[in-house]
Enzyme design. Structure first.
Site, PDB file in Angstrom:
ATOM      1  CG  HIS A  29      -0.467   0.366   2.498  1.00 29.06           C
ATOM      2  ND1 HIS A  29      -0.139  -0.561   3.461  1.00 29.06           N
ATOM      3  CD2 HIS A  29      -0.211   1.577   3.057  1.00 29.06           C
ATOM      4  CE1 HIS A  29       0.277   0.051   4.547  1.00 29.06           C
ATOM      5  NE2 HIS A  29       0.258   1.358   4.323  1.00 29.06           N
ATOM      6  CG  ASP A  33       0.104  -3.999   3.040  1.00 31.41           C
ATOM      7  OD1 ASP A  33       0.335  -3.448   1.946  1.00 31.41           O
ATOM      8  OD2 ASP A  33      -0.086  -3.365   4.093  1.00 31.41           O
ATOM      9  CB  SER A  61       2.915   1.942   6.041  1.00 32.09           C
ATOM     10  OG  SER A  61       1.750   2.159   6.777  1.00 32.09           O
TER      11      SER A  61
END
Length: 603
Positions: A73, A104, A186
């Protein structure tokens, strides 16, 4: 006045008392160890900047030549290339390599060095609740000076299962931590107290409290990523695995098969409805959640050990895992445009924290050295700016791949090792293999030519009709298609991957070694020709072809040929032993003592 004087004297006394007390050596030692671990780990942290600095996240370097891990992402809005920095103060160009959209995870490659500092990959299965850990990264894209942010905490939970977000993202067997993880963290590393990598940060419980840390963050375990890393470096869009059966927990606490597909490999290995699943992937299965966790850490195509009890017997076997998604379904999900986070309502007296696309809120900061924003190549509107020339040569778009350049690079590397650099292209004449079969030491002979494939086996002569499809020509009896496997093996050697057809690099996968008792990692090529598929595992050290699986029907067991005893024949390394099997049945061991490889007639 007197009270103030007494207070002053009391404070002086406290200061004097404190200064006279030495800090325990164990406290100082722990402090120095923590400082050293953070210094060691921070060197491998990566800040990812996408869309001209208006989006991005974090990453972590895992190979000296520039391969780094991050989240899917994080890179999805960036397209095929981006800018990255490390705490050496330098800005690097980077390109996308491979993606695991379901898990992910993505691999990118930073350019410009061959000696990047790398993280030490730990064993995340050894992580325990209460262990100290720290996250390093680029929260809110604050690392405009290229120095990462460090947050400290403990491991709050292990083996957590997070249900799929929407229809794609699924966090299985992940690590929960209270170390502050915010938007921008992230894709960044989660380290243990020694500064070794235990996970990649990716998800937090933000939804009900705005996009700020609330002490519940999740990291994808590094052991899961180890399984996928070889496949991610292939440039492919990698899928997760399904086992072909589901489980549920019975009233007495046993994990039982609740449903199973009859065309699954598990069914062919003897698993049935209501069988008790004892262990999977080497881990004891005591709950349904445990099974989901373990299944979620494997890529499509691997064989995984399974132990089950059925009909009074305990069976240990290895089952082939298939994909969670159909190929077209996965491509459609990956290519969907990411949705920007909704902007929270402004509060009275406070500025509106307006959201913009990317893993960050809009905040004021000094002008970033990032280039002007580039359009998402998958978005509608003006075309994206082309990448710089030095970056463009490492990008090859092709349907079904994140970046075909890296697939072709690895396919050619493996093939060069397999042939030892020898030229087979002129050996277009008949190949004649003579030897003996383990069954009664019977003499065998096989002829492989462009227009003829035939063989003499124990009590049987067999041949192929090369004008017909090969998937129904599975002679000799019981082998599952040995002649087809040998025919395609020769054709691939003579023609090479470019001319043979659809040949691509799968990545790495575990196979049993020559003694059949241990597992080792092998490079895997996949090829399709005349409605049949080949899976080929190559030794990563010698380059030799170790296993060839000829798949005539995905719902049936393949013909498996294990190659060994390589010797030189006219300057080429060729196998002199082949063990042939199909499913649990071993057709036999073929020992070749005479290999004749003829050149073709010049026209």
């Amino acid at each position: 006045m007197r009270t103030a004087l007494l207070s002053f004297c009391f404070c002086l006394g406290l200061i004097s008392f404190a200064s006279s007390q030495e800090v325990p050596s164990s406290v100082l030692s722990a402090e120095q160890q923590r400082i050293a671990a953070i210094a060691k780990a921070s060197k491998s942290a990566v800040a990812v900047f996408a869309n001209g600095g208006n989006g991005g996240g974090s990453g972590v370097m895992v190979t000296p030549d520039g391969y780094a891990l991050t989240n899917f992402h994080v890179v999805q809005p960036a397209g095929s290339f981006m800018k990255c920095s490390m705490n050496d103060g330098r800005l690097y160009d980077a390109v996308i390599v491979g993606i695991d959209a379901t898990g992910d995870v993505a691999v990118i490659k930073l350019l410009g060095r061959e000696d990047f500092p790398v993280a030490t990959l730990a064993d995340s299965d050894q992580v325990k609740v209460g262990d100290w850990c720290f996250a390093v990264g680029n929260p809110f894209l604050l690392a405009t000076d290229f120095q990462p942010t460090v947050t400290y905490g403990i491991v709050s939970g292990t083996h957590r299962y997070q249900y799929p977000a929407g229809t794609l993202l699924e966090y299985a067997d992940c690590i929960q931590t209270d170390a502050a993880i915010n938007p921008g963290n992230s894709g960044g590393p989660l380290y243990d107290a020694n500064g070794d990598l235990i996970g990649v940060n990716g998800r937090g419980s933000f939804e009900k409290r705005g996009r700020v840390n609330v002490g519940v963050g999740y990291a994808i375990s590094i052991n899961q990523i180890k399984h996928f890393l070889g496949c991610l470096k292939s440039g492919r869009i990698v899928d997760h695995a399904t086992a072909g059966f589901s489980v549920s927990t019975s009233d007495n606490g046993k994990v039982l098969v609740s449903n199973i597909l009859e065309d699954s490999d598990a069914y062919r290995r003897g698993l049935r409805y209501d069988a008790e699943v004892v262990s999977f992937g080497g881990r004891a299965i005591d709950t349904t959640n445990t099974f989901k966790n373990v299944l979620g850490i494997y890529p499509k195509g691997w064989r995984v050990p399974l132990t089950f009890k059925y009909d009074g017997k305990e069976v240990t076997t290895r089952v082939r895992l298939t994909g969670v998604h159909a190929e077209e379904e996965l491509l459609e999900l990956v290519q969907r445009k990411p949705k920007a986070a909704p902007a929270p309502k402004p509060q009275p007296g406070k500025p509106d924290p307006e959201k913009i696309p990317g893993d960050k809120p809009k905040i004021e900061r000094p002008k970033s050295p990032m280039p002007e924003p580039k359009a998402d190549p998958h978005a509608e509107g003006p075309k994206a700016e082309p990448p710089p020339p030095g970056v463009a040569k490492l990008i090859e778009p092709r349907r079904g791949y994140a970046n075909y350049y890296f697939n072709r690079l690895n396919r050619d590397r493996v093939w060069k090792g397999a042939t030892g650099g020898a030229d087979y292209s002129k050996l277009t004449g008949a190949w004649i293999l003579k030897g003996e079969h383990s069954r009664g030491k019977a003499a065998i002979e096989v002829t492989l030519a462009n227009d003829q494939v035939s063989g003499t086996f124990p009590a049987e002569k067999a041949s192929l009709d090369l004008k017909k499809d090969l998937d129904n020509q599975l002679s000799p009896s019981g082998s599952g298609g040995l002649l087809v496997a040998l025919h395609l093996w020769r054709q691939l050697l003579v023609e090479g991957p470019e001319k043979f057809g659809d040949v691509y690099y799968y990545g790495t996968a575990p196979y049993l070694t020559g003694n059949g008792e241990q597992l080792a990692e092998y490079d895997v090529l996949m090829a399709t020709r005349n409605v049949v598929e080949m899976r080929m595992a190559f030794d990563t050290k010698t380059g030799h072809l170790h296993v060839l699986e000829m798949v005539s029907d995905p719902a049936e067991d393949p013909c498996v040929v294990r190659f060994g005893d390589y010797r030189e024949v006219n300057g080429r390394q060729l196998p002199h032993r082949m063990i042939v099997s199909r499913g649990e049945f071993v057709y036999g061991t073929l020992t070749w003592n005479d290999l004749q490889l003829a050149e073709g007639v010049q026209k």
